[in-house]
Design an enzyme around this catalytic site. Structure first.
Site, PDB file in Angstrom:
ATOM      1  N   GLU A  43      30.431  43.042  21.646  1.00  0.00           N
ATOM      2  CA  GLU A  43      29.159  43.617  22.081  1.00  0.00           C
ATOM      3  C   GLU A  43      29.259  45.136  22.143  1.00  0.00           C
ATOM      4  O   GLU A  43      30.303  45.669  22.527  1.00  0.00           O
ATOM      5  CB  GLU A  43      28.764  43.056  23.448  1.00  0.00           C
ATOM      6  CG  GLU A  43      28.512  41.551  23.439  1.00  0.00           C
ATOM      7  CD  GLU A  43      28.065  41.010  24.799  1.00  0.00           C
ATOM      8  OE1 GLU A  43      27.829  41.835  25.716  1.00  0.00           O
ATOM      9  OE2 GLU A  43      27.959  39.788  24.942  1.00  0.00           O
TER      10      GLU A  43
ATOM     11  N   HIS B 170      22.495  40.223  26.068  1.00  0.00           N
ATOM     12  CA  HIS B 170      23.215  40.038  27.338  1.00  0.00           C
ATOM     13  C   HIS B 170      22.291  40.283  28.528  1.00  0.00           C
ATOM     14  O   HIS B 170      22.555  41.119  29.402  1.00  0.00           O
ATOM     15  CB  HIS B 170      24.426  40.974  27.406  1.00  0.00           C
ATOM     16  CG  HIS B 170      25.530  40.427  28.282  1.00  0.00           C
ATOM     17  ND1 HIS B 170      26.868  40.532  27.970  1.00  0.00           N
ATOM     18  CD2 HIS B 170      25.495  39.757  29.460  1.00  0.00           C
ATOM     19  CE1 HIS B 170      27.600  39.971  28.920  1.00  0.00           C
ATOM     20  NE2 HIS B 170      26.788  39.500  29.832  1.00  0.00           N
TER      21      HIS B 170
END
Length: 528
Positions: A261, A280
């Site tokens: 990420e 997220h």
């Protein structure tokens, strides 16, 4: 507490840090710092608070020698080197309840969006195309949801699923059969994977769970299964997932977390018509962010001010009431450990045996064990505390055994300790009396009643007339005042133990003179 500092490294709700400021703790907040700048800013911090963006490494911990506690405003602590923190005696705490509802709700939002193709339909409609036939979905009612991981979030997801009329299968090797009362049918992992229409994962990433949904798992699944992951990237093998989507084995996936990420713009997980993806967002609600910030601020305040420990991931949690109840035993244990260390000197310790008796044996003795080891090993590590005491003992190759005696009989001790060093096996016991003060009640074979406090001399001597007088005279000649004198012996004319409490420490030359008294067998100075 104006000299106490907490550094906030991520975008944590500022208003909810008020418990720290109200307690007089200096709170300094700077976010998005590179590691080298962060090391400088947190160098004098006693506590650090992060969310998921900042990684707290061993190098950062070493740059902050006064660091006592790291707080994660959230659930997962994978951005904190917990092992390094434990080795350094630093508490790592989180807010395990703060994200439960918001993550469970996001899980179900993704599940419904995936089942009914909502993001894809919305994007097409916004482009100007009305096409009802392209996005035929599936109902949740009557389908089977497999929930891997039955912690707080997994159980809440299960409750929501039952409200939609779904059957829930659950897998978690660490839960008991009582989850059946929640309408969850416990299954083996293989049976859950092969028997579910939808699968959602709610576990941390460990060596055992990384890639738990991979090629082998996909091969066992029903055709047309749908996958949700709002827990941690790495639980689903993304390469295997893409292959299963391409083959049609998996009808859809909803992902809020990823192996790496943020996702790169060219990731094959993006713009895939079978994948619903969010960046997220599992914990991204106003209520959750405020809640976890407040929880961590209160926990950190209490730990820094009183030692009360809640939601620590690398040390046993202890409420203030329990801490207060155990404090006399904790103090006694530390004094017993310190006594052993000072009497044995620099000799290598190989084994520790602890026995807890009576009322203490019915309590959680973990903090008492750690207190004993802290007292015993303070000369090994000046940062030893309740967090790393057992780790330091293991690192030193010390064999630790404990036993509990819950008998209602009157015992001569609450804590009995044996420390082995080479050929020497040294014993000492103690009890907490009704006044709440711990006393040493037995040293070796000698029964005593000693309040461990201040400077003390432990002298083993032959039980003959004049010994006490000679010790007192020698100390008096050197201006050392005796505050208390304890004497223990087993039989007349044998050996005796004299314990002398002093107002000030005698010089080493005075100790040497005492050792020159022919009736003294040994003399050790101890500071309690």
């Amino acid at each position: 507490m104006s000299d106490c500092k907490v550094f906030v490294a991520d975008d944590v709700n500022d208003e909810k840090l008020a418990p720290l400021r109200d307690a007089g703790i200096n709170v300094h907040k700077e976010t998005k710092l590179p590691p080298d700048e962060l090391a400088v800013r947190m160098a004098d911090a006693n506590g650090v608070i992060v969310r998921s963006a900042t990684k707290i490494t061993a190098e950062l911990m070493d740059a902050a020698p006064n660091l006592k506690v790291i707080g994660r405003a959230g659930v997962g602590v994978d951005n904190i080197d917990v092992k390094a923190a434990t080795e350094r005696g630093i508490v790592v705490m989180n807010a395990p309840d703060g994200n439960t509802i918001t993550t469970a709700e996001h899980t179900f939002a993704l599940l419904i969006s995936m089942a009914r193709n909502i993001p894809q339909a919305n994007a097409l409609l916004n482009s100007g195309t009305w096409d009802k036939k392209r996005f035929v979905g599936v109902e949740l009612h009557g389908k089977t949801l497999g929930v891997i991981g039955l912690g707080r979030i997994g159980r809440h997801v299960s409750r929501i699923a039952r409200g939609f009329g779904m059957k829930v299968l659950g897998y978690d090797p660490f839960v008991s059969e009582d989850v059946n009362e929640s309408g969850i049918v416990l299954e083996s992992l293989d049976n859950l994977i092969s028997g579910s229409d939808f699968i959602t994962i709610h576990t941390p990433v460990t060596d055992e769970t990384r890639g738990i949904i991979g090629a082998a798992a996909f091969a066992m699944m029903k055709d047309g299964v749908r996958i949700v992951n709002c827990a941690r990237g790495g639980l689903v093998n993304e390469t295997a997932l893409l292959e299963a989507l391409e083959s049609g084995k998996v009808a859809g996936a909803a992902l809020d977390v990823f192996e790496s990420e943020p996702l790169s713009a060219d990731s094959p997980l993006l713009n895939n018509p079978k994948i619903v993806a969010t960046p997220h967002l599992g914990a991204s609600t106003r209520e959750a962010q405020e809640g976890v910030a407040l929880t961590v601020a209160e926990q950190m305040r209490d730990y820094l001010l009183t030692g009360e420990l809640r939601n620590a991931v690398n040390a046993p949690s202890m409420a203030a009431e329990e801490l207060e109840k155990l404090k006399p035993y904790i103090d006694l244990a530390k004094n017993l450990g310190s006594f052993h260390r000072q009497v044995l000197g620099d000799e290598r310790i190989t084994e520790v045996k602890l026995e807890f008796c009576g009322q203490l044996a019915e309590s959680d003795c973990g903090p008492v064990i750690r207190a004993f080891l802290k007292g015993l090993l303070e000369n090994v590590s000046n940062r030893i505390n309740e967090v790393n005491a057992i780790h330091v003992a293991e690192e030193r190759g010390i064999d630790l055994t404990t036993s509990l005696t819950k008998s209602a009989r009157v015992s001569p001790f609450d804590i009995s300790s044996i420390v082995v060093s080479g050929e020497v096996e040294q014993t000492a016991s103690g009890s907490v009396y009704g006044d709440g003060v711990g006393r040493l009640t037995k040293i070796g074979n000698f029964s005593v009643e000693i309040v461990p406090s201040g400077y003390m001399l432990f002298a083993k001597n032959r039980d003959v007339p004049g010994v006490i007088g000679r010790i007192g005279s020698l100390l008096g000649d050197h201006g050392v005042n005796i505050s208390r004198f304890y004497l223990g012996r087993n039989e007349e004319g044998g050996e005796a133990l004299s314990v002398i409490a002093l107002d000030s420490p005698p010089a080493s030359s005075v100790i040497d003179e005492l050792r020159g008294i022919d009736t003294l067998i040994s003399v050790k100075q101890v500071m309690m």
